[in-house]
Structure formats: C-alpha cells, structure tokens
Scaffold this active site. Sequence first.
Site, PDB file in Angstrom:
ATOM      1  N   ASN A  53       0.829  -1.208   0.000  1.00  0.00           N
ATOM      2  CA  ASN A  53       0.000   0.000   0.000  1.00  0.00           C
ATOM      3  C   ASN A  53       0.865   1.261   0.000  1.00  0.00           C
ATOM      4  O   ASN A  53       1.962   1.295   0.565  1.00  0.00           O
ATOM      5  CB  ASN A  53      -1.021   0.010   1.146  1.00  0.00           C
ATOM      6  CG  ASN A  53      -0.435  -0.206   2.526  1.00  0.00           C
ATOM      7  OD1 ASN A  53       0.648  -0.761   2.664  1.00  0.00           O
ATOM      8  ND2 ASN A  53      -1.149   0.239   3.535  1.00  0.00           N
ATOM      9  N   VAL A  54       0.361   2.257  -0.693  1.00  0.00           N
ATOM     10  CA  VAL A  54       1.057   3.542  -0.841  1.00  0.00           C
ATOM     11  C   VAL A  54       0.039   4.642  -0.545  1.00  0.00           C
ATOM     12  O   VAL A  54      -0.861   4.900  -1.350  1.00  0.00           O
ATOM     13  CB  VAL A  54       1.648   3.700  -2.262  1.00  0.00           C
ATOM     14  CG1 VAL A  54       2.302   5.060  -2.423  1.00  0.00           C
ATOM     15  CG2 VAL A  54       2.660   2.592  -2.552  1.00  0.00           C
ATOM     16  N   CYS A  64      -4.260   0.822  -2.241  1.00  0.00           N
ATOM     17  CA  CYS A  64      -4.135  -0.451  -1.532  1.00  0.00           C
ATOM     18  C   CYS A  64      -3.004  -1.278  -2.155  1.00  0.00           C
ATOM     19  O   CYS A  64      -2.631  -1.069  -3.319  1.00  0.00           O
ATOM     20  CB  CYS A  64      -5.436  -1.244  -1.624  1.00  0.00           C
ATOM     21  SG  CYS A  64      -6.724  -0.701  -0.476  1.00  0.00           S
ATOM     22  N   GLU A  66      -3.166  -4.148  -3.289  1.00  0.00           N
ATOM     23  CA  GLU A  66      -3.661  -4.865  -4.461  1.00  0.00           C
ATOM     24  C   GLU A  66      -3.550  -4.023  -5.721  1.00  0.00           C
ATOM     25  O   GLU A  66      -3.383  -4.568  -6.824  1.00  0.00           O
ATOM     26  CB  GLU A  66      -5.123  -5.281  -4.247  1.00  0.00           C
ATOM     27  CG  GLU A  66      -5.316  -6.329  -3.156  1.00  0.00           C
ATOM     28  CD  GLU A  66      -5.475  -5.759  -1.752  1.00  0.00           C
ATOM     29  OE1 GLU A  66      -5.031  -4.605  -1.525  1.00  0.00           O
ATOM     30  OE2 GLU A  66      -6.031  -6.446  -0.903  1.00  0.00           O
ATOM     31  N   CYS A 100     -10.965  -4.044  -3.444  1.00  0.00           N
ATOM     32  CA  CYS A 100      -9.876  -4.850  -4.005  1.00  0.00           C
ATOM     33  C   CYS A 100     -10.334  -6.248  -4.391  1.00  0.00           C
ATOM     34  O   CYS A 100      -9.735  -6.868  -5.278  1.00  0.00           O
ATOM     35  CB  CYS A 100      -8.693  -4.878  -3.051  1.00  0.00           C
ATOM     36  SG  CYS A 100      -7.863  -3.269  -3.013  1.00  0.00           S
TER      37      CYS A 100
HETATM   38  N1  THU Z   1      -5.250  -1.816   2.678  1.00  0.00           N
HETATM   39  C1  THU Z   1      -4.715  -2.524   1.639  1.00  0.00           C
HETATM   40  O1  THU Z   1      -3.640  -2.178   1.144  1.00  0.00           O
HETATM   41  N2  THU Z   1      -5.404  -3.594   1.158  1.00  0.00           N
HETATM   42  C2  THU Z   1      -6.548  -4.075   1.709  1.00  0.00           C
HETATM   43  O2  THU Z   1      -7.152  -4.984   1.159  1.00  0.00           O
HETATM   44  C3  THU Z   1      -7.040  -3.503   2.963  1.00  0.00           C
HETATM   45  C4  THU Z   1      -6.515  -2.148   3.297  1.00  0.00           C
HETATM   46  C5  THU Z   1      -4.545  -0.620   3.156  1.00  0.00           C
HETATM   47  C6  THU Z   1      -5.205   0.658   2.785  1.00  0.00           C
HETATM   48  C7  THU Z   1      -4.631   1.601   3.826  1.00  0.00           C
HETATM   49  O3  THU Z   1      -3.390   2.112   3.327  1.00  0.00           O
HETATM   50  C8  THU Z   1      -4.370   0.719   5.014  1.00  0.00           C
HETATM   51  O4  THU Z   1      -4.445  -0.614   4.560  1.00  0.00           O
HETATM   52  C9  THU Z   1      -5.340   0.914   6.146  1.00  0.00           C
HETATM   53  O5  THU Z   1      -6.651   0.772   5.699  1.00  0.00           O
END
Ligand code: THU
Length: 142
Positions: A53-54, A64, A66, A100
């Site tokens: 995630n970025v 996210c 994904e 996602c």
């Molecule tokens: N996040 C993801 O990267 N993928 C997911 O499926 C769930 C949530 C990230 C988004 C955000 O940067 C952090 O988790 C907190 O929600």
Amino acid sequence: MKFEFGQFVPTVDWVQLKTMAVEVAERAYAPYSNYPVGAAALVSDGRFVVGCNVENASYGVGLCAECGLVSALYASGGGRLIAFVCVNREGTVIMPCGRCRQLLFEHGGPDLLVQTPQGVLPMSEILPQAFGPADLDRVRER
Ligand code: THU
C-alpha cells in the site's frame, strides 16, 4: 470449493507466497494509517507479482497493496491471477477490502484462490454474484 473431473488444479506454494507478501509489506508507504499491507500472487505463467500500500497526504488517494500488485501484473507482462494472499505488518493474513476483491476478480475471475483467515477460498466465495466483464459483454452483444 467443488472440483470437477479434468479441472486444472494449480500447485500453490502458499508458504512462499505469504513470505513474499510479508517482505513487500516492509516496503509499504503507510505513514497515515500506520498499517502496512503486503500482497503477493501467483500468475498463470508461473511468475509472482507483489504490491504494497502507498498512502497519500490526501487520504482518499491512497493505494491499496492490491492496486500495486495489479499494476505489477501488467507491467511485467500480464496474465491471469491464480493464487493471492495479503498480510498486515504482523504477518497476519487479512482479507482484501471490498474494492480490491472487485479489482482482483477482474484479473483472476471466480476461480482465483485467496488465502483467508479461514483458509484458502475461491474468489466466488468471497465475492459472490460478482459483477464483471461478462456483464458488460452481454449488453454489448445485443
Ligand atoms: N489496505 C490494503 O492495502 N489492502 C486491503 O485490502 C485492505 C486495506 C490498506 C489501505 C490503507 O493504506 C491501510 O491498509 C489501512 O486501511
């Protein structure tokens, strides 16, 4: 998941896949939520893709893990997603968020295998009755 005669059942090294997700989570940029996520997937041609995630100062713009994974899929040659896992910074398997699941469905379809806290499940069970490319095709055909 029901298996039918003649169906292709991929051999997935879930331990390796999860290790890759844990490693890429360490490269996440998550200063706002402080919740790094790493994702890894096996592609139909046998290669692996990962993403983390970025986040962004404009919170809603955050990506996210994904999103990065799907971008990596296309940047490295495309193909279909076969098996997927995502983890948090503790290395605990988490469920992909709703958005996602839709993103993954597009590139893996209902048979994409997803590691969940309740074991490996096909996408068809974690995103039932999914809307997808076939719905658009049905209308275009008329
Ligand atoms: N996040 C993801 O990267 N993928 C997911 O499926 C769930 C949530 C990230 C988004 C955000 O940067 C952090 O988790 C907190 O929600």
